[in-house]
Design an enzyme around this catalytic site. Structure first.
Site, mmCIF file in Angstrom:
data_model
loop_
_atom_site.group_PDB
_atom_site.id
_atom_site.type_symbol
_atom_site.label_atom_id
_atom_site.label_comp_id
_atom_site.label_asym_id
_atom_site.label_seq_id
_atom_site.Cartn_x
_atom_site.Cartn_y
_atom_site.Cartn_z
ATOM 1 N N GLU A 190 0.827 -1.211 0.000
ATOM 2 C CA GLU A 190 0.000 0.000 0.000
ATOM 3 C C GLU A 190 0.867 1.270 0.000
ATOM 4 O O GLU A 190 0.560 2.258 0.674
ATOM 5 C CB GLU A 190 -0.994 0.001 1.168
ATOM 6 C CG GLU A 190 -2.257 0.763 0.837
ATOM 7 C CD GLU A 190 -3.427 0.497 1.774
ATOM 8 O OE1 GLU A 190 -4.051 1.476 2.212
ATOM 9 O OE2 GLU A 190 -3.725 -0.686 2.042
ATOM 10 N N TYR A 230 -5.509 5.696 -9.134
ATOM 11 C CA TYR A 230 -4.972 5.262 -7.848
ATOM 12 C C TYR A 230 -3.973 4.135 -8.084
ATOM 13 O O TYR A 230 -4.316 3.081 -8.639
ATOM 14 C CB TYR A 230 -6.092 4.782 -6.927
ATOM 15 C CG TYR A 230 -5.586 4.177 -5.628
ATOM 16 C CD1 TYR A 230 -5.169 4.994 -4.589
ATOM 17 C CD2 TYR A 230 -5.517 2.791 -5.465
ATOM 18 C CE1 TYR A 230 -4.691 4.444 -3.397
ATOM 19 C CE2 TYR A 230 -5.049 2.231 -4.286
ATOM 20 C CZ TYR A 230 -4.637 3.062 -3.259
ATOM 21 O OH TYR A 230 -4.154 2.527 -2.095
ATOM 22 N N GLU A 268 -0.458 1.805 -6.541
ATOM 23 C CA GLU A 268 0.341 1.370 -5.405
ATOM 24 C C GLU A 268 1.629 0.730 -5.910
ATOM 25 O O GLU A 268 1.743 0.369 -7.078
ATOM 26 C CB GLU A 268 -0.424 0.356 -4.539
ATOM 27 C CG GLU A 268 -1.630 0.920 -3.822
ATOM 28 C CD GLU A 268 -2.304 -0.119 -2.935
ATOM 29 O OE1 GLU A 268 -1.737 -1.230 -2.766
ATOM 30 O OE2 GLU A 268 -3.390 0.186 -2.404
ATOM 31 N N HIS A 294 -1.226 -7.694 -3.078
ATOM 32 C CA HIS A 294 -2.260 -6.988 -2.326
ATOM 33 C C HIS A 294 -3.535 -7.110 -3.150
ATOM 34 O O HIS A 294 -3.729 -6.397 -4.131
ATOM 35 C CB HIS A 294 -1.882 -5.517 -2.108
ATOM 36 C CG HIS A 294 -2.917 -4.747 -1.352
ATOM 37 N ND1 HIS A 294 -2.983 -3.367 -1.348
ATOM 38 C CD2 HIS A 294 -3.945 -5.160 -0.553
ATOM 39 C CE1 HIS A 294 -3.971 -2.967 -0.602
ATOM 40 N NE2 HIS A 294 -4.585 -4.044 -0.103
ATOM 41 N N ASP A 351 -1.308 -8.930 1.788
ATOM 42 C CA ASP A 351 -2.699 -8.713 2.180
ATOM 43 C C ASP A 351 -3.588 -9.296 1.088
ATOM 44 O O ASP A 351 -3.888 -8.638 0.096
ATOM 45 C CB ASP A 351 -2.953 -7.210 2.364
ATOM 46 C CG ASP A 351 -4.402 -6.906 2.716
ATOM 47 O OD1 ASP A 351 -5.184 -7.854 2.946
ATOM 48 O OD2 ASP A 351 -4.762 -5.708 2.748
ATOM 49 N N ASP A 365 -4.219 -11.294 5.895
ATOM 50 C CA ASP A 365 -2.830 -11.405 5.425
ATOM 51 C C ASP A 365 -2.373 -12.862 5.506
ATOM 52 O O ASP A 365 -2.553 -13.518 6.535
ATOM 53 C CB ASP A 365 -1.930 -10.507 6.269
ATOM 54 C CG ASP A 365 -2.409 -9.059 6.248
ATOM 55 O OD1 ASP A 365 -1.847 -8.270 5.473
ATOM 56 O OD2 ASP A 365 -3.353 -8.736 7.001
ATOM 57 N N HIS A 411 -3.349 -3.145 9.847
ATOM 58 C CA HIS A 411 -2.870 -4.522 9.704
ATOM 59 C C HIS A 411 -1.655 -4.741 10.593
ATOM 60 O O HIS A 411 -0.904 -3.803 10.880
ATOM 61 C CB HIS A 411 -2.453 -4.824 8.258
ATOM 62 C CG HIS A 411 -3.599 -4.935 7.304
ATOM 63 N ND1 HIS A 411 -4.031 -6.129 6.772
ATOM 64 C CD2 HIS A 411 -4.400 -3.983 6.765
ATOM 65 C CE1 HIS A 411 -5.038 -5.918 5.956
ATOM 66 N NE2 HIS A 411 -5.278 -4.611 5.930
#
Length: 322
Positions: A107, A142, A144, A198, A233, A278, A314
């Site tokens: 992230e 967006y 990551e 992720h 994750d 996770d 997390h």
């Protein structure tokens, strides 16, 4: 006026027009200038060697390890400049990460890369750390990144691999890195592929259903590695992946080629949720991955709920390579 094909022989007032700029010769300028240029060349070679060869020499110089390699995956919610501008939060994150020899951070949203470099600087105050990152990935604006930090004297980076995704299965397609590390057996070096994922919460079941294919693809790409450890994750619990759906996923079946190190009963989230989002999945016959668990940093560091939430929602999941 001369013709175009006579330009090389053109003259003005019987003076030839130079067809190129006349440069002074190093030979005519004497040894001083040649010495300066040679010194600059040697400096650049040494700098290049320090960047490329230095980590390799540091790894080889260690010779062996008397303990297993400690590895973890940590989703640091909204990791970026705001977290690193908060000195308390930044120091807490660094304190968590230095528990490990290789740590996957997920992230990562900072397009500038400053937050990654700032965290890297904090880690390098404790030891010599390396960094390897994926491209910024995602279907929309967006994006990551997957980022691995690693101790250069304990893990040697050999290569990277971004999973092809022509069918657009993944929101953030898995990113794999191959490391060489020292086994607990004296002088024995081993290779392992660490794969980051992720999963998009709403698509978690579909993404995890395709994960075995991606893991085997990475294993084929890194043919000399002992196997692949997929981690991150996965959003593999609660409202995103029900118990019924988990039973249908190959990565969780007892009769498959995969071993899941984090049980369904685990809680990998801070706060008031209780979900095993996770995960750590092992594939390969030459990987000795043990001692997997969730690291509850709130309890270990004595943090309040608010201070914990400022770090992440997390907890890291960790294991050791023998």
């Amino acid at each position: 006026m001369p013709q175009d094909n006579d330009l090389h022989n053109s003259t003005v007032n019987n003076t030839p027009i130079p067809t190129h700029r006349q440069h002074r010769s190093f030979c005519k300028d004497g040894p001083k200038r040649r010495l300066i240029m040679a010194s600059c060349f040697v400096f650049l070679l040494l700098l290049l060697a320090a960047v490329i060869i230095g980590p390799t020499l540091a790894f080889l110089a260690s010779g062996s390890s008397n303990r297993p390699l400690k590895v973890a995956a940590f989703n640091i919610r909204y990791f970026g400049r705001n977290k690193m501008l908060d000195t308390t939060v930044a120091n807490h994150i660094a304190e968590i990460l230095v528990r490990y020899d290789v740590i996957l951070v997920q992230e990562v949203r900072d397009a500038s890369g400053r937050s990654l470099k700032n965290l890297w600087s904090l880690l390098n105050k404790t030891d010599d750390w390396g960094l390897v990152a994926s491209a910024r990935i995602g279907r929309t604006r967006y994006k990551e990144q997957y980022v691995f930090y690693y101790r250069v004297n304990l893990a040697h980076l050999l290569g990277t691999y971004q999973t092809p995704d022509s069918s657009d299965v993944y929101e953030r397609e898995p990113f794999s890195v191959e490391f060489e590390y020292f086994s607990v057996s004296p002088g024995v070096r081993k290779r392992v592929v660490l794969m980051a994922l992720h999963a998009r919460p709403k698509d978690a079941f579909n993404e995890l259903g395709h994960l075995p294919t991606s893991i085997k693809s990475a294993a084929s790409h890194f043919k000399d590695a002992g196997g692949v450890v997929a981690m991150g994750d996965f959003n593999a619990d609660c409202r995103y992946v029900s118990a019924t759906k988990k039973s249908k996923l190959e990565i969780f079946r007892d009769d498959s080629q995969f071993i899941s190190l984090i049980p369904h009963s685990a809680d990998t989230t801070s706060g008031h949720t209780d979900c095993a989002y996770d995960r750590i999945i092992v594939f390969g016959n030459d990987i000795r991955a043990r001692d997997a668990k969730v690291y509850n940093f709130q309890r270990a560091m004595g943090l309040s709920d608010e201070a914990t939430g400022d770090i992440s929602d997390h907890y890291p999941v960790e294991f050791q390579l023998y």
